[in-house]
Design an enzyme around this catalytic site. Structure first.
Site, short mmCIF file in Angstrom:
data_model
loop_
_atom_site.label_atom_id
_atom_site.label_comp_id
_atom_site.label_asym_id
_atom_site.label_seq_id
_atom_site.Cartn_x
_atom_site.Cartn_y
_atom_site.Cartn_z
CB THR A 189 -6.04 -0.69 -3.27
OG1 THR A 189 -5.22 0.01 -4.23
CG2 THR A 189 -6.74 0.35 -2.42
N GLY A 208 -6.55 -5.15 -7.97
CA GLY A 208 -5.11 -5.40 -7.83
C GLY A 208 -4.80 -5.99 -6.48
CG ASP A 257 -12.04 2.95 -6.69
OD1 ASP A 257 -11.48 2.00 -7.27
OD2 ASP A 257 -11.96 4.14 -7.05
NE ARG A 285 -6.92 -4.42 -12.47
CZ ARG A 285 -6.57 -3.81 -11.34
NH1 ARG A 285 -7.48 -3.40 -10.51
NH2 ARG A 285 -5.29 -3.62 -11.05
NE ARG A 302 -6.62 1.80 -10.70
CZ ARG A 302 -6.63 0.83 -11.60
NH1 ARG A 302 -6.88 1.09 -12.85
NH2 ARG A 302 -6.40 -0.41 -11.24
CG ASP A 315 -7.27 4.71 -4.75
OD1 ASP A 315 -7.40 3.77 -3.95
OD2 ASP A 315 -7.43 4.57 -5.97
CG ASP A 334 -3.57 2.44 -6.22
OD1 ASP A 334 -2.37 2.11 -6.35
OD2 ASP A 334 -4.45 2.14 -7.04
O1 F6P Z 1 -4.70 -0.36 -8.02
C1 F6P Z 1 -3.46 -0.96 -7.81
C2 F6P Z 1 -2.58 -0.81 -9.02
O2 F6P Z 1 -1.33 -1.40 -8.74
C3 F6P Z 1 -2.39 0.63 -9.52
O3 F6P Z 1 -1.44 1.34 -8.77
C4 F6P Z 1 -1.98 0.39 -10.94
O4 F6P Z 1 -2.30 1.50 -11.75
C5 F6P Z 1 -2.79 -0.81 -11.33
O5 F6P Z 1 -3.13 -1.48 -10.13
C6 F6P Z 1 -2.10 -1.78 -12.25
O6 F6P Z 1 -2.98 -2.80 -12.54
P1 F6P Z 1 -2.58 -4.14 -13.32
O7 F6P Z 1 -1.79 -5.00 -12.39
O8 F6P Z 1 -3.88 -4.75 -13.67
O9 F6P Z 1 -1.75 -3.71 -14.49
#
Ligand code: F6P
Length: 324
Positions: free
Chosen positions: A128, A13, A105, A74, A174, A132, A130
């Site tokens: 990120t 992300g 991660d 991703r 997440r 995390d 998050d």
């Molecule tokens: O890891 C960053 C994040 O924004 C999380 O907080 C969230 O769960 C996820 O990515 C959403 O991913 P996407 O943009 O692929 O829906």
């Protein structure tokens, strides 16, 4: 091995500050007489050979911009040995000696495999929203995201108070509750629900009902998207069943990922991008550059992607104490 050319990519992300980090990587490399290749769309682009030479002006006027100029993705293919073999072959074809991978991660798991299987020198920088990731107190993008979310919570408080309503505000993260916990405390939330702690529905209903009874004009429950009790709509419905209190729900979603990075994110991104390049130049690899207690620290990639960052239990306690 003497480092002559490095690659840089962003993966997972996007996060505000990734551009500041790319800028630091490119400029630090050039400062040390290294060549730089930008890899577009993360590991997906690496597998496809979607790469471009970068120079000082490739990163002009980007430090203040959200998103990532290199794009991100991703990649499922990169999780396979064949995908990583293709990626390693492309790095060799472009004479890239080392890689800076900016991301979350999943990025480090991939980087770790690339080093073990193909001996590619990789240094990570944590990007990120998050927050995390072990091995760093803060991730690049987190500070901007919590400030965006807090601004939204403050605005919601205005309308909640005017209509004497309860709001459930769902934030990203997440399976981590760092965003929710910090935004909740800063926004004076009446309750904060995070995946790291059990959700006490009865306790929360008690707080909301007692608040109403003593004349509170608004209540805000901040819900982390990964909370065990479900999403904000499900939780709000359960609370209504138990208390009869009407509610509104706001899902903040991807607005938390956009916008101009804060000072903290720009400085952190610049520090860690530069540290990653200097580590590669000094022969250090298979680590992530993080910041711990204000100092740059390198941590092995394996302990990053296998580890779990702990939530601040003192802050959880404080949140409960202040929400009575
Ligand atoms: O890891 C960053 C994040 O924004 C999380 O907080 C969230 O769960 C996820 O990515 C959403 O991913 P996407 O943009 O692929 O829906």
């Amino acid at each position: 091995m003497i480092m002559k050319k490095i690659g840089v990519l962003t993966s997972g992300g996007d996060a505000p500050g990734m551009n500041a980090c790319i800028r630091a990587v490119v400029r630090t490399a050039i400062y040390h007489d290294l060549e730089v290749v930008g890899i577009r769309r993360g590991y997906a682009g690496l597998i496809e050979g979607d790469m471009v030479e970068m120079d000082v002006s490739s990163v002009s006027n980007i430090i203040q911009r959200g998103g990532t100029i290199l794009k991100t993705a991703r990649s499922e293919k990169f999780k396979t040995p064949e995908g990583r073999a293709r990626a390693a072959a492309n790095l060799r074809e472009w004479d890239v000696d080392g890689l800076v991978a900016i991301g979350g991660d999943g990025t480090y798991r991939g980087a770790d495999y690339l080093t073990r299987e193909w001996g590619i020198a990789v240094v990570g920088a944590p990007g990120t929203i998050d927050n995390d990731i072990c091995g760093t107190d803060f991730t690049i993008g987190y500070d901007t995201a919590i400030n965006v979310a807090l601004d939204a919570v403050d605005r919601i408080r205005d309308t909640a108070a005017s209509h004497e309503r309860i709001f459930f505000v769902e934030v990203m993260g997440r399976d981590a509750g760092c965003i929710a916990l910090n935004v909740g405390v800063a926004g004076g939330a009446e309750a904060i629900l995070i995946p790291e702690t059990p959700t006490d529905m009865d306790g929360m209903c008690g707080v909301l009902t007692r608040g109403r009874e003593r004349g509170k004009t608004s209540s805000i429950v901040v819900v982390a998207e990964g909370d065990e009790a479900g999403g904000a709509y499900t939780i709000a419905e359960k609370v209504k069943e138990k208390t009869g209190l009407d509610y509104r729900v706001t899902i903040l979603g991807h607005i938390q990922r956009g916008g101009s990075p804060t000072v903290r994110d720009r400085v952190l991104a610049s520090k860690l991008g530069a540290a990653a390049v200097e580590a590669l130049k000094d022969g250090i690899s298979n680590v992530m550059a993080g910041e711990v207690n204000g100092e740059v620290k390198f941590t092995q990639l394996e302990s990053i992607w296998t580890g779990k960052k702990h939530v601040d239990m003192n802050l959880c306690r404080l949140a409960e104490m202040l929400a009575i």
